[in-house]
Write an enzyme that holds these catalytic residues in place. Structure first.
Site, PDB file in Angstrom:
ATOM      1  N   ARG A 244       0.992  -1.206  -0.237  1.00  0.00           N
ATOM      2  CA  ARG A 244      -0.873  -0.596   0.298  1.00  0.00           C
ATOM      3  C   ARG A 244       0.941   1.271  -0.276  1.00  0.00           C
ATOM      4  O   ARG A 244       1.900   1.722   0.570  1.00  0.00           O
ATOM      5  CB  ARG A 244      -1.358   0.361   1.534  1.00  0.00           C
ATOM      6  N   GLU A 273      -4.031   7.636  -4.977  1.00  0.00           N
ATOM      7  CA  GLU A 273      -4.264   7.177  -6.044  1.00  0.00           C
ATOM      8  C   GLU A 273      -5.312   7.486  -6.746  1.00  0.00           C
ATOM      9  O   GLU A 273      -5.588   7.983  -5.394  1.00  0.00           O
ATOM     10  CB  GLU A 273      -3.838   5.212  -5.605  1.00  0.00           C
ATOM     11  N   HIS A 291      -1.087   0.248  -9.889  1.00  0.00           N
ATOM     12  CA  HIS A 291      -1.642  -0.547  -8.705  1.00  0.00           C
ATOM     13  C   HIS A 291      -2.911  -2.216  -9.313  1.00  0.00           C
ATOM     14  O   HIS A 291      -3.536  -2.067  -9.700  1.00  0.00           O
ATOM     15  CB  HIS A 291      -2.920   0.192  -8.171  1.00  0.00           C
TER      16      HIS A 291
HETATM   17  O1  LIG Z   1      -3.808  -4.488  -3.631  1.00  0.00           O
HETATM   18  C1  LIG Z   1      -4.455  -4.960  -4.424  1.00  0.00           C
HETATM   19  C2  LIG Z   1      -5.636  -5.573  -3.184  1.00  0.00           C
HETATM   20  O2  LIG Z   1      -5.497  -5.577  -1.508  1.00  0.00           O
HETATM   21  O3  LIG Z   1      -6.078  -6.392  -3.220  1.00  0.00           O
END
Ligand SMILES: O=CC(=O)O
Length: 327
Positions: A244, A273, A291
């Site tokens: 993250r 983001e 991401h």
């Molecule tokens: O980043 C995406 C997730 O946590 O699945």
């Protein structure tokens, strides 16, 4: 983005014979084109704007897009089960869910292999400068300016894995196969693991050429990569983040990169983001992706099947299959 079917209260509550009854689920986001038809075979899919949404007992959310906070829980007060199609659960207020008796599931370890592959891909790209070399060739610079500067070898490097859960373990296994020396930080040493346990992020950074962030985001791990950690990692250091954005103090990361205090970064996640600091965009020593480490078309089917298994367990009054907050 997807057209949800419309339902009337009568079609949801009675649906004719009991055998044709499909329990309603509130769907906030579908991540694949075929999820709607797959879900509709088993459930009555309801959109958040439908008048029926406030009586739905189960909901599907997506990690990167939907916050499950008190506002949402107040807006949909009948919810008793929320399934997130992702791995991380920092977008959900789990304490509040627990307090209100809302069960929560994610998709367990379904994403781990995809994310681990991606972390290694980012690392190789940063070290061997693959994306930048590609741009060099495409821009015709090979012809006019000759060879592109060489990147570095991955084998033999000391890699510190921040968080040795299922994703971190899969990353460690892959990098071990590349000939890297693996150390890790986690709450406790892991049994049956040969990698070196280092209980402190500063020591891990000092002893590593590369840090890979793969822990979950909690109050304790927010900005776990701060200015001091970046300094400890040092001039030749590389940082990879597939977890993250808020694990890293992004402002400090940008400053370190601008000043040459670390060597490079491979990032799939960011603090705000989809906004990315413009300094990063201009740098040649960083690789930036939007991401997307978790998903491949191959994994989408597995992800929706785990979501469905959780909903079926919930409606059958059984324990969730991949619970995060249990009954
Ligand atoms: O980043 C995406 C997730 O946590 O699945």
């Amino acid at each position: 983005m997807y057209a949800f079917p419309t339902h009337t209260a009568a079609s949801v509550t009675s649906g004719g014979s009991p055998s044709s009854y499909l329990p309603p689920i509130l769907v906030f986001r579908l991540l694949s084109d075929d999820w709607l038809s797959v879900l509709s075979a088993k459930f009555t899919v309801i959109s958040p704007s439908s008048p029926l949404s406030t009586s739905a007992r189960a909901a599907l959310v997506s990690a990167a897009y939907n916050r499950v906070d008190t506002d949402l829980l107040n807006q949909y007060p009948s919810l008793r089960c929320i399934v997130s199609s992702g791995a991380g659960v920092n977008h959900m207020n789990l304490e509040e869910c627990q307090r209100r008796g809302v069960q929560v599931a994610n998709v367990g370890e379904t994403h781990s292999i995809n994310v681990a592959d991606y972390a290694v891909g980012l690392l190789l790209d940063v070290m061997r400068r693959i994306t930048m070399s590609d741009q060099y060739v495409r821009n015709g610079l090979w012809v006019t300016q000759g060879d592109y500067p060489l990147g570095s070898k991955l084998g033999g490097k000391r890699v510190g894995i921040v968080g040795l859960g299922s994703i971190g373990s899969a990353i460690a296994k892959r990098l071990k196969a590349f000939g890297c020396q693996i150390s890790y930080l986690s709450r406790k040493p892991k049994p049956n693991v040969n990698y070196k346990f280092i209980p402190n992020i500063y020591d891990l950074a000092t002893e590593s050429n590369i840090l890979v962030v793969s822990c979950s985001l909690t109050k304790e791990t927010h900005h776990i990569i701060n200015e001091q950690v970046l300094q400890a990692l040092g001039k030749e250091g590389i940082i990879i983040n597939i977890a993250r954005g808020a694990h890293i103090d992004e402002t400090k990361l940008v400053q370190s990169l601008v000043k040459g205090e670390i060597r490079g970064a491979g990032l799939d996640v960011y603090e705000d983001e989809p906004n990315i600091p413009k300094e990063l965009i201009e740098m040649e020593n960083v690789v930036l992706t939007p991401h997307q480490a978790v998903f491949t078309p191959e994994s989408m089917g597995e992800v929706i099947q785990i979501c469905i298994a959780n909903f079926e367990a919930f409606f059958a009054g059984k324990p969730l299959v991949t619970p995060v907050v249990a009954d």
